[in-house]
Design a protein around this motif. Sequence first.
Motif, PDB file in Angstrom:
ATOM      1  N   ARG A 133       0.809  -1.217   0.000  1.00 47.41           N
ATOM      2  CA  ARG A 133       0.000   0.000   0.000  1.00 47.41           C
ATOM      3  C   ARG A 133       0.843   1.268   0.000  1.00 47.41           C
ATOM      4  N   GLY A 134       1.919   1.277   0.784  1.00 42.48           N
ATOM      5  CA  GLY A 134       2.748   2.467   0.850  1.00 42.48           C
ATOM      6  C   GLY A 134       3.344   2.811  -0.497  1.00 42.48           C
ATOM      7  N   LEU A 135       3.907   1.811  -1.169  1.00 47.56           N
ATOM      8  CA  LEU A 135       4.521   2.027  -2.467  1.00 47.56           C
ATOM      9  C   LEU A 135       3.484   2.409  -3.520  1.00 47.56           C
ATOM     10  N   ALA A 136       2.349   1.697  -3.542  1.00 41.79           N
ATOM     11  CA  ALA A 136       1.328   1.951  -4.562  1.00 41.79           C
ATOM     12  C   ALA A 136       0.709   3.336  -4.399  1.00 41.79           C
ATOM     13  N   ALA A 137       0.328   3.680  -3.166  1.00 41.58           N
ATOM     14  CA  ALA A 137      -0.242   5.002  -2.934  1.00 41.58           C
ATOM     15  C   ALA A 137       0.791   6.083  -3.201  1.00 41.58           C
ATOM     16  N   GLY A 138       2.046   5.809  -2.839  1.00 39.47           N
ATOM     17  CA  GLY A 138       3.102   6.790  -3.077  1.00 39.47           C
ATOM     18  C   GLY A 138       3.374   7.017  -4.547  1.00 39.47           C
ATOM     19  N   ALA A 139       3.414   5.932  -5.333  1.00 43.99           N
ATOM     20  CA  ALA A 139       3.652   6.066  -6.761  1.00 43.99           C
ATOM     21  C   ALA A 139       2.517   6.823  -7.440  1.00 43.99           C
ATOM     22  N   THR A 140       1.277   6.512  -7.041  1.00 46.00           N
ATOM     23  CA  THR A 140       0.126   7.204  -7.625  1.00 46.00           C
ATOM     24  C   THR A 140       0.138   8.682  -7.249  1.00 46.00           C
ATOM     25  N   ALA A 141       0.369   8.948  -5.980  1.00 48.08           N
ATOM     26  CA  ALA A 141       0.430  10.340  -5.537  1.00 48.08           C
ATOM     27  C   ALA A 141       1.610  11.079  -6.154  1.00 48.08           C
ATOM     28  N   ALA A 142       2.656  10.342  -6.545  1.00 49.27           N
ATOM     29  CA  ALA A 142       3.812  10.973  -7.179  1.00 49.27           C
ATOM     30  C   ALA A 142       3.425  11.634  -8.491  1.00 49.27           C
ATOM     31  N   GLY A 143       2.468  11.040  -9.186  1.00 51.10           N
ATOM     32  CA  GLY A 143       2.006  11.664 -10.415  1.00 51.10           C
ATOM     33  C   GLY A 143       1.437  13.048 -10.161  1.00 51.10           C
ATOM     34  N   PHE A 144       0.724  13.169  -9.049  1.00 54.96           N
ATOM     35  CA  PHE A 144       0.160  14.471  -8.678  1.00 54.96           C
ATOM     36  C   PHE A 144       1.247  15.413  -8.200  1.00 54.96           C
ATOM     37  N   GLY A 145       2.242  14.884  -7.481  1.00 54.65           N
ATOM     38  CA  GLY A 145       3.299  15.735  -6.961  1.00 54.65           C
ATOM     39  C   GLY A 145       4.267  16.208  -8.021  1.00 54.65           C
ATOM     40  N   ALA A 146       4.615  15.313  -8.947  1.00 57.39           N
ATOM     41  CA  ALA A 146       5.632  15.643  -9.945  1.00 57.39           C
ATOM     42  C   ALA A 146       5.045  15.986 -11.300  1.00 57.39           C
ATOM     43  N   GLY A 147       3.755  15.814 -11.448  1.00 58.07           N
ATOM     44  CA  GLY A 147       3.142  16.001 -12.759  1.00 58.07           C
ATOM     45  C   GLY A 147       3.318  17.378 -13.345  1.00 58.07           C
ATOM     46  N   ALA A 148       3.454  18.374 -12.477  1.00 59.45           N
ATOM     47  CA  ALA A 148       3.606  19.746 -12.973  1.00 59.45           C
ATOM     48  C   ALA A 148       5.037  20.062 -13.365  1.00 59.45           C
ATOM     49  N   ALA A 149       5.994  19.188 -13.043  1.00 61.62           N
ATOM     50  CA  ALA A 149       7.405  19.502 -13.262  1.00 61.62           C
ATOM     51  C   ALA A 149       7.719  19.784 -14.731  1.00 61.62           C
ATOM     52  N   LEU A 150       7.201  18.949 -15.629  1.00 64.01           N
ATOM     53  CA  LEU A 150       7.524  19.101 -17.042  1.00 64.01           C
ATOM     54  C   LEU A 150       6.823  20.284 -17.693  1.00 64.01           C
ATOM     55  N   THR A 151       5.751  20.771 -17.078  1.00 66.85           N
ATOM     56  CA  THR A 151       4.969  21.835 -17.715  1.00 66.85           C
ATOM     57  C   THR A 151       5.146  23.193 -17.055  1.00 66.85           C
ATOM     58  N   ALA A 264      15.241  31.860 -10.583  1.00 65.51           N
ATOM     59  CA  ALA A 264      15.189  31.075  -9.352  1.00 65.51           C
ATOM     60  C   ALA A 264      13.793  30.519  -9.093  1.00 65.51           C
ATOM     61  N   LEU A 265      12.757  31.327  -9.338  1.00 69.54           N
ATOM     62  CA  LEU A 265      11.393  30.860  -9.078  1.00 69.54           C
ATOM     63  C   LEU A 265      11.023  29.700  -9.990  1.00 69.54           C
ATOM     64  N   THR A 266      11.315  29.816 -11.273  1.00 67.23           N
ATOM     65  CA  THR A 266      10.991  28.751 -12.227  1.00 67.23           C
ATOM     66  C   THR A 266      11.735  27.470 -11.885  1.00 67.23           C
ATOM     67  N   LEU A 267      13.031  27.613 -11.552  1.00 67.44           N
ATOM     68  CA  LEU A 267      13.819  26.440 -11.190  1.00 67.44           C
ATOM     69  C   LEU A 267      13.307  25.825  -9.892  1.00 67.44           C
ATOM     70  N   ALA A 268      12.951  26.679  -8.939  1.00 68.98           N
ATOM     71  CA  ALA A 268      12.448  26.179  -7.652  1.00 68.98           C
ATOM     72  C   ALA A 268      11.175  25.368  -7.834  1.00 68.98           C
ATOM     73  N   ILE A 269      10.232  25.885  -8.615  1.00 73.51           N
ATOM     74  CA  ILE A 269       8.969  25.179  -8.821  1.00 73.51           C
ATOM     75  C   ILE A 269       9.214  23.851  -9.539  1.00 73.51           C
ATOM     76  N   SER A 270      10.120  23.855 -10.520  1.00 73.93           N
ATOM     77  CA  SER A 270      10.422  22.614 -11.248  1.00 73.93           C
ATOM     78  C   SER A 270      11.026  21.571 -10.316  1.00 73.93           C
ATOM     79  N   LEU A 271      12.014  21.975  -9.513  1.00 79.73           N
ATOM     80  CA  LEU A 271      12.638  21.039  -8.586  1.00 79.73           C
ATOM     81  C   LEU A 271      11.673  20.620  -7.479  1.00 79.73           C
ATOM     82  N   ASP A 272      10.815  21.551  -7.051  1.00 75.78           N
ATOM     83  CA  ASP A 272       9.820  21.206  -6.033  1.00 75.78           C
ATOM     84  C   ASP A 272       8.953  20.050  -6.496  1.00 75.78           C
TER      85      ASP A 272
END
Length: 429
Positions: A133-151, A264-272
């Motif tokens: 459960r930890g891995l599955a929920a984490g991987a799914t939530a990762a899409g929400f957390g990192a999904g904005a990085a590329l855009t 700095a702001l753009t880089l920060a948001i991407s790395l965040d």
Amino acid sequence: MENANASATKWSQLALGVLCMAMIANLQYGWTLFVDPIDAKFHWGRAAIQFAFTLFVATETWLVPVEAWFVDRYGPRVVVAFGGVMISLAWVLDSYADSLPLLYLAAVIGGVGAGSVYGTCVGNALKWFPDRRGLAAGATAAGFGAGAALTVVPIAKMIASSGYESAFLTFGLIQGGVVVVVSFLLKKPTVSAPIRRKTLRLPQSSVDRKPGEALRTPVFWVMYAMFVMVASGGLMAAAQIAPIAKDFNVAGVPVSMFGLQMAALTLAISLDRIFDGFGRPLFGYLSDQIGRENTMFLAFSIAAAAVCTLLTFGHNPIVFVFATAAYFGVFGEIYSLFPATCGDTFGSKFAATNAGLLYTAKGSAAFLVPFASVLSAAYGWSAVFALIIGLNVAAALLALFVLKPLRLRYLSQPEQPTIPLAEAPLRAV
């Protein structure tokens, strides 16, 4: 061969869920890029504009239990497809919004859509992976957390070149379209896989508790309070990072890092977003190994330290970038740890609905986001940071010294079969 096919199916379902989550990420994490441009055009004030963010998070979270009921009844496809249509409609309305009521309406529509996708994908992951459960929920939530990085960079560039209205319209249609297409490939497991309890070193319930039963336990409400504490700080930071960078005079400062040079702001948001996405499955996996509460204590303590660093040295653009990345790297784990802990405590059968009820804590936390704007205007960002630090420290202590022994006592009680709510005795558990 059958087992191999079943394994491939569940991993493909997890991947599809991650993709859908990535498509809704900008509704929360990309919002900060639009706050100042909207204010520059209409002069409504940051606090009034950020109330739209609060409405979005509230509707995204509080309706998840209702949306989970629809998933159980009609399956994940129709609910996720509906969510895709709603998130596109929300950003299209944002692109034309010339009044606060219209901006708020778009936020509510976007919240309904994002919640439909989020609740369905996390619930589906918990059902497909009852033993991880930890891995599955984490991987799914990762899409929400990192999904904005590329855009983040394309959205920032489009706002600068064509205006925020074009960015809302273009990315709204793209994101919603992808979700609708992917929704037709989603499905729920036809048979619940048994949990291989001997391979786990985690305290787990052998009885499936109905939502009403879960709500009557002190364990649930301690988790809820902790969720509110940590989520409120993260939502404040996510919604306010652009105004913070602007007030710290680092937003447009060029920073060279990893062979790249950008503001700095753009880089920060991407790395965040990258750190946020990476942290969710990492801490989910870690919690599968060392325990949920121990992992919570570690993550919340690191978050408090990161905000302390930001408060003290954040006017340096490099420190600003790394401190915010470190903070979001440990903040997002709440979206893997709390659903996993909820599933461990109350069982698999009603895992989606129970986790959805717990997820409404994020909506409660959202009402502190506009308060951050008011607090910063009156006392400066140091007051906001102090609040975030205090909340994370309190949650870390609660995890180790309250939640952990409370859950152990609850799970050590003699197991009783699940009974209809109408017949369930009203007693403290």
